[in-house]
Design a protein around this motif. Structure first.
Motif, mmCIF file in Angstrom:
data_model
loop_
_atom_site.group_PDB
_atom_site.id
_atom_site.type_symbol
_atom_site.label_atom_id
_atom_site.label_comp_id
_atom_site.label_asym_id
_atom_site.label_seq_id
_atom_site.Cartn_x
_atom_site.Cartn_y
_atom_site.Cartn_z
ATOM 1 N N THR A 1 18.499 -12.361 13.960
ATOM 2 C CA THR A 1 18.642 -13.638 13.272
ATOM 3 C C THR A 1 20.108 -13.913 12.977
ATOM 4 O O THR A 1 20.685 -13.293 12.083
ATOM 5 C CB THR A 1 17.859 -13.624 11.946
ATOM 6 N N VAL B 1 23.339 -15.755 11.371
ATOM 7 C CA VAL B 1 23.437 -16.227 9.993
ATOM 8 C C VAL B 1 23.116 -17.709 9.871
ATOM 9 O O VAL B 1 22.531 -18.144 8.866
ATOM 10 C CB VAL B 1 24.836 -15.916 9.418
ATOM 11 N N LEU C 1 19.490 -17.871 9.429
ATOM 12 C CA LEU C 1 18.923 -17.109 8.317
ATOM 13 C C LEU C 1 18.662 -17.988 7.103
ATOM 14 O O LEU C 1 17.624 -17.855 6.445
ATOM 15 C CB LEU C 1 19.861 -15.953 7.955
ATOM 16 N N TYR C 2 19.592 -18.889 6.794
ATOM 17 C CA TYR C 2 19.410 -19.747 5.619
ATOM 18 C C TYR C 2 18.109 -20.551 5.704
ATOM 19 O O TYR C 2 17.284 -20.475 4.785
ATOM 20 C CB TYR C 2 20.606 -20.682 5.430
ATOM 21 N N ARG D 1 15.418 -20.088 7.459
ATOM 22 C CA ARG D 1 14.231 -19.241 7.508
ATOM 23 C C ARG D 1 13.912 -18.656 6.142
ATOM 24 O O ARG D 1 12.748 -18.617 5.722
ATOM 25 C CB ARG D 1 14.426 -18.119 8.531
ATOM 26 N N LEU D 2 14.942 -18.218 5.435
ATOM 27 C CA LEU D 2 14.711 -17.668 4.107
ATOM 28 C C LEU D 2 14.313 -18.767 3.127
ATOM 29 O O LEU D 2 13.389 -18.594 2.315
ATOM 30 C CB LEU D 2 15.973 -16.941 3.630
ATOM 31 N N LYS E 1 17.123 -7.713 4.862
ATOM 32 C CA LYS E 1 17.835 -7.272 6.058
ATOM 33 C C LYS E 1 16.852 -6.749 7.103
ATOM 34 O O LYS E 1 16.947 -7.073 8.296
ATOM 35 C CB LYS E 1 18.832 -6.185 5.665
ATOM 36 N N PHE F 1 14.433 -9.775 8.493
ATOM 37 C CA PHE F 1 15.055 -10.787 9.337
ATOM 38 C C PHE F 1 15.939 -10.197 10.426
ATOM 39 O O PHE F 1 16.556 -10.948 11.184
ATOM 40 C CB PHE F 1 15.875 -11.741 8.471
ATOM 41 N N ALA G 1 18.777 -8.938 10.131
ATOM 42 C CA ALA G 1 20.090 -9.517 9.862
ATOM 43 C C ALA G 1 20.989 -8.449 9.244
ATOM 44 O O ALA G 1 20.514 -7.425 8.746
ATOM 45 C CB ALA G 1 19.958 -10.700 8.908
ATOM 46 N N ASP H 1 25.328 -10.881 6.089
ATOM 47 C CA ASP H 1 24.715 -12.194 6.280
ATOM 48 C C ASP H 1 23.668 -12.469 5.204
ATOM 49 O O ASP H 1 23.569 -13.588 4.687
ATOM 50 C CB ASP H 1 24.081 -12.283 7.664
ATOM 51 N N VAL H 2 22.864 -11.460 4.878
ATOM 52 C CA VAL H 2 21.862 -11.624 3.819
ATOM 53 C C VAL H 2 22.547 -11.958 2.501
ATOM 54 O O VAL H 2 22.141 -12.877 1.783
ATOM 55 C CB VAL H 2 21.010 -10.344 3.681
#
Length: 234
Positions: free
Chosen positions: A22, A24, A27-28, A30-31, A52, A55, A57, A61-62
């Motif tokens: 994933t 970055v 990631l935003y 999706r989270l 982490k 995802f 990731a 990034d997390v």
């Protein structure tokens, strides 16, 4: 309620996220979608390590995404505590909606003065994505994309401080919509957005202001009123 323990435990009992790598920039959403869909809610126990693993990731990034969500009042970060999803109270929601009304009444009128083809195309693309998310029962994505529509409209207005101010309000409103028991209907939001685009494209300042006020009325009734017949809009 979801319960996340250590990273090793999370790998065996992770929420149903894809394990593909994933980046970055993905990631935003999706989270945030997971939070809006309440797969991660205010009762969830999660850590940087568990996210982490889920995802695929990096920790950096997390941490970056959690920090962004913290600035948006979606996630609460405290030293020596697990991150947790925020639970905005009714008064904060009321104040946020009041601030949005003040900002968006000005922004939509400014947008009418400079409707560029590329901007209008971007708005219509967001509406189509929002409509598709609703049809596919991806409620989190639909709520997030509804908010993105308002942020793109604000960017069109050409007033960066005011657009930045709205950026601080929309995510919290999205969280409130997701938590509202009366906001199960969101299918008409994209239609209201489309009507707004059409009047902005015509440069009809008066009609744009009227439609935005009506749009925000529906949102306020959904989150603060008892009328569940209105759709939830971001």
């Amino acid at each position: 309620m979801n319960s996340f323990a250590s990273a090793s435990h999370a790998q065996s009992t992770a929420l149903p996220f894809s394990r593909l790598h994933t980046p970055v920039e993905d990631l935003y959403p999706r989270l945030f979608d997971a939070i809006l869909e309440r797969r991660i809610d205010e009762g969830s126990r999660f850590t940087e390590d568990s996210l982490k693993a889920m995802f695929s990731a990096s920790r950096a990034d997390v941490r970056r995404v959690l920090t962004q969500l913290s600035h948006e009042q979606i996630v609460v970060l405290r030293a020596n505590h697990r991150p947790r999803v925020a639970a905005p109270d009714r008064e904060l929601i009321r104040q946020t909606l009041h601030a949005r009304r003040l900002a968006e009444n000005t922004l939509v009128r400014l947008a009418c003065q400079r409707p560029q083809p590329d901007d209008l195309k971007c708005l219509r693309t967001l509406i189509e994505r929002e409509k598709r998310a609703i049809e596919q029962a991806r409620r989190g994505a639909a709520i997030r994309l509804s908010g993105e529509f308002h942020l793109q409209l604000a960017r069109m207005a050409g007033n960066l401080p005011l657009a930045h101010f709205l950026r601080s309000l929309v995510p919290l409103t999205s969280l409130a919509i997701a938590r509202s028991q009366g906001s199960t209907r969101s299918s008409c939001a994209w239609q209201e957005h489309l009507a707004l685009v059409e009047v902005v494209e015509r440069g009809d300042v008066s009609k744009a202001g009227m439609l935005m006020n009506r749009h925000l009325d529906h949102l306020e009734q959904t989150l603060l009123g008892s009328d569940h017949g209105h759709c939830a809009v971001g």
